[in-house]
Write a protein that holds these residues in place. Sequence first.
Motif, short mmCIF file in Angstrom:
data_model
loop_
_atom_site.label_atom_id
_atom_site.label_comp_id
_atom_site.label_asym_id
_atom_site.label_seq_id
_atom_site.Cartn_x
_atom_site.Cartn_y
_atom_site.Cartn_z
N TRP A 119 21.69 6.55 -12.25
CA TRP A 119 21.65 7.56 -13.60
C TRP A 119 21.14 8.55 -14.23
O TRP A 119 19.11 8.01 -14.20
N ILE A 120 21.00 9.13 -15.39
CA ILE A 120 19.61 10.15 -15.18
C ILE A 120 19.04 9.22 -16.89
O ILE A 120 20.31 9.06 -17.75
N ILE A 121 17.74 10.12 -16.59
CA ILE A 121 17.22 9.31 -18.63
C ILE A 121 16.31 10.70 -18.58
O ILE A 121 15.48 10.88 -17.93
N VAL A 122 16.13 10.95 -19.81
CA VAL A 122 15.89 11.93 -20.12
C VAL A 122 14.45 11.71 -21.78
O VAL A 122 15.72 11.33 -22.23
N SER A 123 13.53 11.97 -21.95
CA SER A 123 12.67 11.37 -22.85
C SER A 123 12.11 12.52 -22.86
O SER A 123 11.05 12.84 -22.66
N ASP A 124 11.55 12.86 -24.25
CA ASP A 124 10.35 13.32 -24.57
C ASP A 124 8.55 12.54 -24.46
O ASP A 124 8.86 11.46 -23.74
N ALA A 125 7.73 13.42 -24.70
CA ALA A 125 6.35 12.58 -24.40
C ALA A 125 6.23 11.21 -24.82
O ALA A 125 5.19 10.59 -24.45
N SER A 126 6.48 10.90 -25.81
CA SER A 126 6.30 10.01 -26.88
C SER A 126 7.45 8.53 -25.76
O SER A 126 6.61 7.86 -26.60
N GLY A 127 8.45 9.04 -25.19
CA GLY A 127 9.07 7.79 -24.93
C GLY A 127 9.85 7.34 -25.54
O GLY A 127 11.17 6.73 -25.02
N ARG A 128 10.83 8.52 -26.55
CA ARG A 128 11.80 8.74 -27.54
C ARG A 128 13.39 9.39 -26.13
O ARG A 128 12.85 10.07 -25.98
N LEU A 129 14.08 8.68 -26.20
CA LEU A 129 15.21 8.60 -25.23
C LEU A 129 16.19 10.06 -25.86
O LEU A 129 16.13 9.84 -27.12
N LEU A 130 16.14 11.00 -25.38
CA LEU A 130 16.75 11.87 -25.51
C LEU A 130 18.34 12.07 -25.01
O LEU A 130 19.61 12.94 -25.26
N LEU A 131 18.43 11.64 -23.15
CA LEU A 131 19.29 11.76 -22.78
C LEU A 131 19.56 10.02 -21.63
O LEU A 131 18.36 10.35 -21.02
N ASN A 132 20.83 9.68 -21.55
CA ASN A 132 21.35 8.58 -21.30
C ASN A 132 22.67 9.02 -20.68
O ASN A 132 23.35 8.76 -21.47
N LYS A 185 5.43 21.78 -19.91
CA LYS A 185 5.74 23.62 -21.04
C LYS A 185 4.79 23.89 -21.36
O LYS A 185 3.94 23.54 -22.23
N ASP A 186 4.05 25.31 -20.75
CA ASP A 186 2.75 25.60 -21.80
C ASP A 186 2.01 24.41 -21.00
O ASP A 186 0.29 25.02 -22.10
N GLY A 187 1.38 24.27 -20.40
CA GLY A 187 0.19 23.57 -19.80
C GLY A 187 0.45 21.80 -20.92
O GLY A 187 -0.58 21.05 -20.34
N LYS A 188 1.26 21.28 -21.00
CA LYS A 188 1.46 20.24 -22.19
C LYS A 188 2.67 19.81 -21.39
O LYS A 188 3.52 19.62 -21.36
N PRO A 189 2.56 18.07 -21.56
CA PRO A 189 3.71 16.78 -21.26
C PRO A 189 4.90 17.28 -22.32
O PRO A 189 5.56 17.86 -23.98
N PHE A 190 6.15 17.83 -21.79
CA PHE A 190 7.19 18.70 -22.18
C PHE A 190 8.59 17.55 -22.04
O PHE A 190 8.68 16.51 -23.32
N ARG A 191 8.19 16.73 -21.32
CA ARG A 191 10.39 16.22 -20.88
C ARG A 191 9.42 15.70 -19.80
O ARG A 191 9.10 15.20 -18.71
N CYS A 192 9.99 13.84 -19.66
CA CYS A 192 10.22 13.16 -19.01
C CYS A 192 11.32 13.16 -17.86
O CYS A 192 12.53 12.38 -18.85
N LEU A 193 11.10 12.86 -16.67
CA LEU A 193 12.56 13.38 -16.30
C LEU A 193 12.85 11.85 -15.10
O LEU A 193 12.38 11.83 -14.35
#
Length: 703
Positions: A119-132, A185-193
């Motif tokens: 299954w798919i997990i999306v989190s921001d650069a700090s590790g906060r989950l945005l999608l599971n 995004k713009d050379g900076k960590p944006f999301r982790c898939l």
Amino acid sequence: MRELQRPGSPLGGALAAMQRSYGALSIKGRLLLLAGILFLPCVGLIAYVIVSMAQSADASIRRGLSYAAQTISGAVDAELRRYVTLAEVLGKSPDLGADDLKEFEAEARRVGAVSGEGWIIVSDASGRLLLNTLAPAGKPLGARTPEGLRSQQRAFVSGQPSISDIFTGPNSGEWVATVDVPVFKDGKPFRCLSIAMPAANYTRLLAQQQLPADWLVGIMDGQGRYVSRIPKNATSTGQIASAGWRATARAEGIAEFPSIEGDRVINANARPQLSDWTVGVGIKQGAFAQAISSTVQTATVAATTICALALLLAAGIGRSIARPLESIAVKSTNPGEAAPSDPPEVRALNARLAAAEKAQAESAAILQENFGMLAKARDDASRTAEQLKLAAKYGRLGTFIWDGQSGTSHWSDEIEELYGLKPGTFPGTYDDWLALVHPEDQAHADRDNQQALITGQLDSEWRVPLPDGSIRWIEARARMLPREGDGDLRMIGVNIDVTAAKEADRKRELLVHELAHRVKNSLAVVQSLAHQLLPRHDAKVRDFTSRLHALATVHSSLAENDWQGADLSALIESQVAPFAGAPEQLAVSGPTILVPVELTTQLALVIHEMACNASKYGALTTPSGRVEVTWSLGPDALHMRWQESGGPPAKEPPVLGFGSRLMTRTVRHLQRTFAESGLTCQFELPWLETRHNGVVGPLSEAN
């Protein structure tokens, strides 16, 4: 020395007594004495052979462990690469870049990224989950686990996909690992898939390897925990591996240590390239010693039997030699002169030899003449043999002759070289040859040779592992010689080294797969550009991207079948599935057919356009709608029928669209019926013409 042999010396008397005793022995007695003397070094040689066989069995098992570990490591890499490729493709989604997680989740489900295998997990650069995609709707997602967060941080630092250690999933409650792909995004960590992989996937992978039942197989992550283990997987996943394995995990090769159950094991390590995991294949020392002991016992029994048979044979031969000589001694009236140490039979035979000497002199002249003729014939045969030997050497082929009566084969020096043997060392039996063949090829090589005894012809090929570790491909051609009267069966043939040709085929297949990968990437780039540059809510843009997805799906199916074609049932399901709300809305029926490569893309686009039309105006616009596709194969055409039901009444379109133009240029005998119950469409595709004469009807619209 002369003093020791004087009559008065003790040694001289002993030698004289031995000479008298030996002189009294008959030929039978002397032959038995000779057999006994020769038997003593044979016993030593047999002991040496048994020890060598034990050492060879030890080395063979260790090589088998290493080979199995490398093979399973490659399978683990292939499984991980499948998840990494899918994650990288999804990571390039414009919806993910625009932070439109709802559209991104829908896109992931369309391409099949969300299933029971992950299954798919999306989190921001700090590790906060945005999608599971596994979490129930409305449930707070929280933050990533420490193992997942470490893998995410490695991915952002390296800019490359990262494989985590295993951990217990908060939502699934089972042991999982994740493939983490960084999105910038713009050379900076944006999301982790991330794609979560259940550890049970790797348990199934290990079970598919079909290794011996007494072998232990395990996968350990970078923290020393079991990802999977056979046997006892249910109690081992997530458990800390034994201290011995953890200490030797970084070193590939053979190591010995206690298992977590306390048993002493011999283990071979291999490390997958895409992760920090370790694959181990081991065997308990008790089972290892039993396998070697079985080999030694078998060899000992065989050697003892052979020695007993040899002694019996020697005794029989001795009697067969002595019996005629005893008969000669009885019939002889003038035994002639002989030394006192000669046996009585020889002294009687000397008289016969004197009479035969005269006849021998007369025969010598005749023999001399015959020898001259034989020498000339031998020289001619030698020149011919040298020419054949030169041709075999530079043609990388060797010859053999199989004797049906003895069941043995005579090999030329060249064929022994092809099998990595020194000239004259091949024993000649069928089992000795089969043991030289690669273990994976022994079954079909044995089957082809047994069939050749029936058909009289042999045409096969197999692999041969050489002493230096390389593999050589052998092609065998042979025919049975016709019997002469009541003669025995004989087969003559050649073995040819075709390794270079096989290597060329392998490189060609590699290039084809690389081209397929590049084409698939190109389609992904075109789809991404369409999402970014064209209006997103434009119906034509959606239709265009949908057709690109259809082409990508067809390309994936062909690549999975090694460009040999696509299964018709699977092709239809892959094109209709994105438009169907539920699997039961599609029913397919017909014989199993492999669609040729040159026809696959055209047929896929036709099915895609019909499914797209059904989702807009036909049966797939309602949950109760249903599409039934049936087909049959005629002498020269593929007959197909598309039947819709349960949807709105079918109406003939006022304008001829792309789908209609595509079908009129692609299929023949097109018949469409627009009824209250739904659309019915029947058509044919040229079959034999397609396979033999190329594609019928160019697709100018699709091109």
